[in-house]
Enzyme design. Structure first.
Site, PDB file in Angstrom:
ATOM      1  N   GLU A  67       2.904  -9.018  15.716  1.00 25.23           N
ATOM      2  CA  GLU A  67       2.058  -9.506  16.798  1.00 25.23           C
ATOM      3  C   GLU A  67       2.126 -11.038  16.870  1.00 25.23           C
ATOM      4  OE1 GLU A  67      -1.698  -7.734  16.500  1.00 25.23           O
ATOM      5  OE2 GLU A  67      -2.295  -8.279  18.540  1.00 25.23           O
ATOM      6  N   ARG A 102       0.819  -1.222   0.000  1.00 26.64           N
ATOM      7  CA  ARG A 102       0.000   0.000   0.000  1.00 26.64           C
ATOM      8  C   ARG A 102       0.848   1.265   0.000  1.00 26.64           C
ATOM      9  NH1 ARG A 102      -3.599  -3.740   2.750  1.00 26.64           N
ATOM     10  NH2 ARG A 102      -2.289  -3.614   4.593  1.00 26.64           N
TER      11      ARG A 102
HETATM   12  P1  AMP Z   1       2.237  -1.748  11.800  1.00 26.69           P
HETATM   13  O1  AMP Z   1       3.528  -2.461  11.498  1.00 26.69           O
HETATM   14  O2  AMP Z   1       1.487  -2.378  12.941  1.00 26.69           O
HETATM   15  O3  AMP Z   1       2.415  -0.252  11.988  1.00 26.69           O
HETATM   16  O4  AMP Z   1       1.289  -1.991  10.555  1.00 26.69           O
HETATM   17  C1  AMP Z   1       1.403  -1.193   9.460  1.00 26.69           C
HETATM   18  C2  AMP Z   1       1.031  -1.877   8.174  1.00 26.69           C
HETATM   19  O5  AMP Z   1      -0.128  -2.693   8.299  1.00 26.69           O
HETATM   20  C3  AMP Z   1       0.707  -0.837   7.145  1.00 26.69           C
HETATM   21  O6  AMP Z   1       1.334  -1.251   5.952  1.00 26.69           O
HETATM   22  C4  AMP Z   1      -0.790  -0.831   7.022  1.00 26.69           C
HETATM   23  O7  AMP Z   1      -1.132  -0.829   5.674  1.00 26.69           O
HETATM   24  C5  AMP Z   1      -1.262  -2.105   7.663  1.00 26.69           C
HETATM   25  N1  AMP Z   1      -2.292  -1.919   8.707  1.00 26.69           N
HETATM   26  C6  AMP Z   1      -2.159  -2.233  10.010  1.00 26.69           C
HETATM   27  N2  AMP Z   1      -3.288  -1.976  10.696  1.00 26.69           N
HETATM   28  C7  AMP Z   1      -4.159  -1.455   9.816  1.00 26.69           C
HETATM   29  C8  AMP Z   1      -5.512  -0.957   9.897  1.00 26.69           C
HETATM   30  N3  AMP Z   1      -6.197  -0.938  11.041  1.00 26.69           N
HETATM   31  N4  AMP Z   1      -6.085  -0.477   8.780  1.00 26.69           N
HETATM   32  C9  AMP Z   1      -5.391  -0.474   7.610  1.00 26.69           C
HETATM   33  N5  AMP Z   1      -4.141  -0.927   7.452  1.00 26.69           N
HETATM   34  C10 AMP Z   1      -3.519  -1.409   8.544  1.00 26.69           C
END
Ligand code: AMP
Length: 177
Positions: free
Chosen positions: A101, A64
């Site tokens: 996670e 994305r």
């Molecule tokens: P993180 O590593 O937890 O910050 O997750 C970030 C990645 O996961 C990004 O590439 C987001 O596109 C996706 N992501 C995680 N949680 C969400 C959410 N609630 N809505 C949309 N995309 C998410």
């Protein structure tokens, strides 16, 4: 972005409950990208944040982060570099594994993608826990560019993802959920 623009863009982000797993409120930005006015607003706002920083490369995180990253690179007159899941990039790579996670994940970048002359923005669509971006940041930092900025379209306030980064790291996000 002014208040009205923020509300305009937020109003076209689709919320999908329980995707991809129960308990997650997934922020679907495809509905904001397909809206011509919202896309213009986001493009202008991201460009304003970085237009005076001498950015030479925008690194987009698969998948994305490729959308906003490529837009930002084009607007800034910078190059675009993909940061990908393992086994996708054809030439020599460096990689970093990180804990999520559940289990671990790995990201890769071409070894010759960033040089010490570069001023880099790493872009992803959304900041959740920050795990993915922190791994990307450490990987890009290990290539010794002049400066590394971090850009998101939006962030989830409840998860405090900014806290995983060293305090000196400059992080931008256009709006917060
Ligand atoms: P993180 O590593 O937890 O910050 O997750 C970030 C990645 O996961 C990004 O590439 C987001 O596109 C996706 N992501 C995680 N949680 C969400 C959410 N609630 N809505 C949309 N995309 C998410």
């Amino acid at each position: 972005m002014n208040k009205q623009e923020i509300e305009r863009v937020k109003s076209v982000v689709r919320n999908i409950p329980d995707f991809p797993v129960p308990g997650i409120q997934f922020k679907d930005l495809t509905t904001a990208f397909k809206d011509p006015e919202a896309l213009q607003i986001m493009t202008r706002a991201m460009t304003e944040q970085y237009c005076d920083k001498g950015v030479t490369k925008v690194v987009g995180i698969e998948a994305r982060g490729f959308i906003g990253g490529a837009i930002l690179a084009t607007q800034l007159g910078a190059g675009f570099v993909p940061l990908r899941k393992p086994g996708k990039l054809p030439a020599e790579v460096i990689q970093k594994s990180y804990t999520k996670e559940y289990g671990t994940d790995t990201i890769e970048i071409h070894k010759d993608a960033i040089t010490p002359d570069d001023v880099v923005v790493i872009h992803d669509d959304l900041l959740a826990t920050g795990g993915t971006m922190l791994a990307a940041y450490e990987l890009v930092k290990s290539m010794n560019p002049k400066k590394v900025y971090i850009s998101f379209i939006c962030d989830l306030a409840d998860l405090n993802g900014r806290d995983v980064f060293p305090p000196e790291v400059e992080i931008t996000s256009l709006f917060t959920f």
